[in-house]
Design a protein around this motif. Structure first.
Motif, short mmCIF file in Angstrom:
data_model
loop_
_atom_site.label_atom_id
_atom_site.label_comp_id
_atom_site.label_asym_id
_atom_site.label_seq_id
_atom_site.Cartn_x
_atom_site.Cartn_y
_atom_site.Cartn_z
N ASP A 156 9.58 8.76 -3.14
CA ASP A 156 10.15 7.59 -2.50
C ASP A 156 9.34 7.30 -1.24
O ASP A 156 8.62 8.17 -0.73
N ILE A 157 9.40 6.10 -0.75
CA ILE A 157 8.54 5.67 0.36
C ILE A 157 8.77 6.52 1.61
O ILE A 157 7.83 6.88 2.31
N GLU A 158 10.00 6.90 1.90
CA GLU A 158 10.26 7.71 3.08
C GLU A 158 9.56 9.06 2.99
O GLU A 158 8.98 9.55 3.97
N GLU A 159 9.59 9.68 1.82
CA GLU A 159 8.90 10.96 1.63
C GLU A 159 7.40 10.79 1.84
O GLU A 159 6.75 11.62 2.47
N THR A 160 6.85 9.70 1.33
CA THR A 160 5.43 9.42 1.51
C THR A 160 5.10 9.23 2.99
O THR A 160 4.08 9.74 3.47
N LEU A 161 5.95 8.55 3.73
CA LEU A 161 5.72 8.35 5.16
C LEU A 161 5.71 9.68 5.90
O LEU A 161 4.88 9.90 6.79
N TRP A 162 6.62 10.61 5.55
CA TRP A 162 6.63 11.93 6.19
C TRP A 162 5.34 12.68 5.89
O TRP A 162 4.78 13.35 6.76
N PHE A 176 4.60 20.77 9.50
CA PHE A 176 4.55 19.76 8.47
C PHE A 176 3.81 20.25 7.23
O PHE A 176 3.57 19.52 6.31
N SER A 177 3.45 21.52 7.20
CA SER A 177 2.66 22.04 6.10
C SER A 177 3.42 22.03 4.78
O SER A 177 2.82 22.04 3.73
N ASP A 178 4.75 22.00 4.81
CA ASP A 178 5.53 21.99 3.60
C ASP A 178 5.65 20.60 2.99
O ASP A 178 6.10 20.45 1.88
N VAL A 179 5.29 19.60 3.74
CA VAL A 179 5.50 18.22 3.31
C VAL A 179 4.47 17.78 2.35
O VAL A 179 3.39 18.13 2.24
N MET A 182 2.42 11.33 5.21
CA MET A 182 1.35 10.67 5.96
C MET A 182 1.41 11.06 7.44
O MET A 182 0.38 11.29 8.07
N LEU A 183 2.62 11.14 8.00
CA LEU A 183 2.78 11.53 9.40
C LEU A 183 2.26 12.95 9.61
O LEU A 183 1.55 13.22 10.58
N GLY A 184 2.59 13.85 8.71
CA GLY A 184 2.11 15.22 8.81
C GLY A 184 0.60 15.30 8.76
O GLY A 184 -0.03 16.02 9.55
N GLU A 185 -0.01 14.55 7.85
CA GLU A 185 -1.47 14.54 7.75
C GLU A 185 -2.10 13.98 9.02
O GLU A 185 -3.07 14.52 9.54
N GLN A 191 0.83 -1.21 0.00
CA GLN A 191 0.00 0.00 0.00
C GLN A 191 0.87 1.25 0.00
O GLN A 191 0.56 2.23 -0.69
N LEU A 192 1.94 1.22 0.76
CA LEU A 192 2.87 2.36 0.79
C LEU A 192 3.53 2.54 -0.58
O LEU A 192 3.69 3.66 -1.05
N GLU A 193 3.92 1.46 -1.19
CA GLU A 193 4.51 1.55 -2.53
C GLU A 193 3.53 2.17 -3.52
O GLU A 193 3.91 3.02 -4.32
N ALA A 194 2.28 1.75 -3.45
CA ALA A 194 1.27 2.29 -4.37
C ALA A 194 1.04 3.78 -4.11
O ALA A 194 0.90 4.56 -5.05
N ALA A 195 1.02 4.18 -2.85
CA ALA A 195 0.79 5.58 -2.49
C ALA A 195 1.99 6.46 -2.84
O ALA A 195 1.84 7.65 -3.02
N SER A 196 3.16 5.86 -2.96
CA SER A 196 4.35 6.64 -3.22
C SER A 196 4.85 6.46 -4.65
O SER A 196 6.04 6.56 -4.90
#
Length: 53
Positions: free
Chosen positions: A22-28, A50-53, A30-33, A13-18
């Motif tokens: 890259d997956i790490e950027e996607t995780l950041w 986290f508004s810039d993420v 998601m964490l901000g949201e 799911q993370l791969e699909a969302a990213s």
């Protein structure tokens, strides 16, 4: 950096969302949201945002 273990299904799911990030950027992102939705006061605490993420 801490290591996080996730199930194969969640990893897919993370791969699909990213697909474009890259997956790490996607995780950041998601964490901000998550933080904005669940603890809005933490979004700007200590001068961090986290508004810039």
């Amino acid at each position: 950096m801490p290591e996080i273990s996730v199930s194969e299904e969640l990893y897919r799911q993370l791969e699909a969302a990213s697909s474009t990030d890259d997956i790490e950027e996607t995780l950041w992102k998601m964490l901000g949201e998550y933080r904005r939705e669940n603890t809005p006061q933490s979004d700007t605490s200590e001068g961090h945002s986290f508004s810039d993420v």
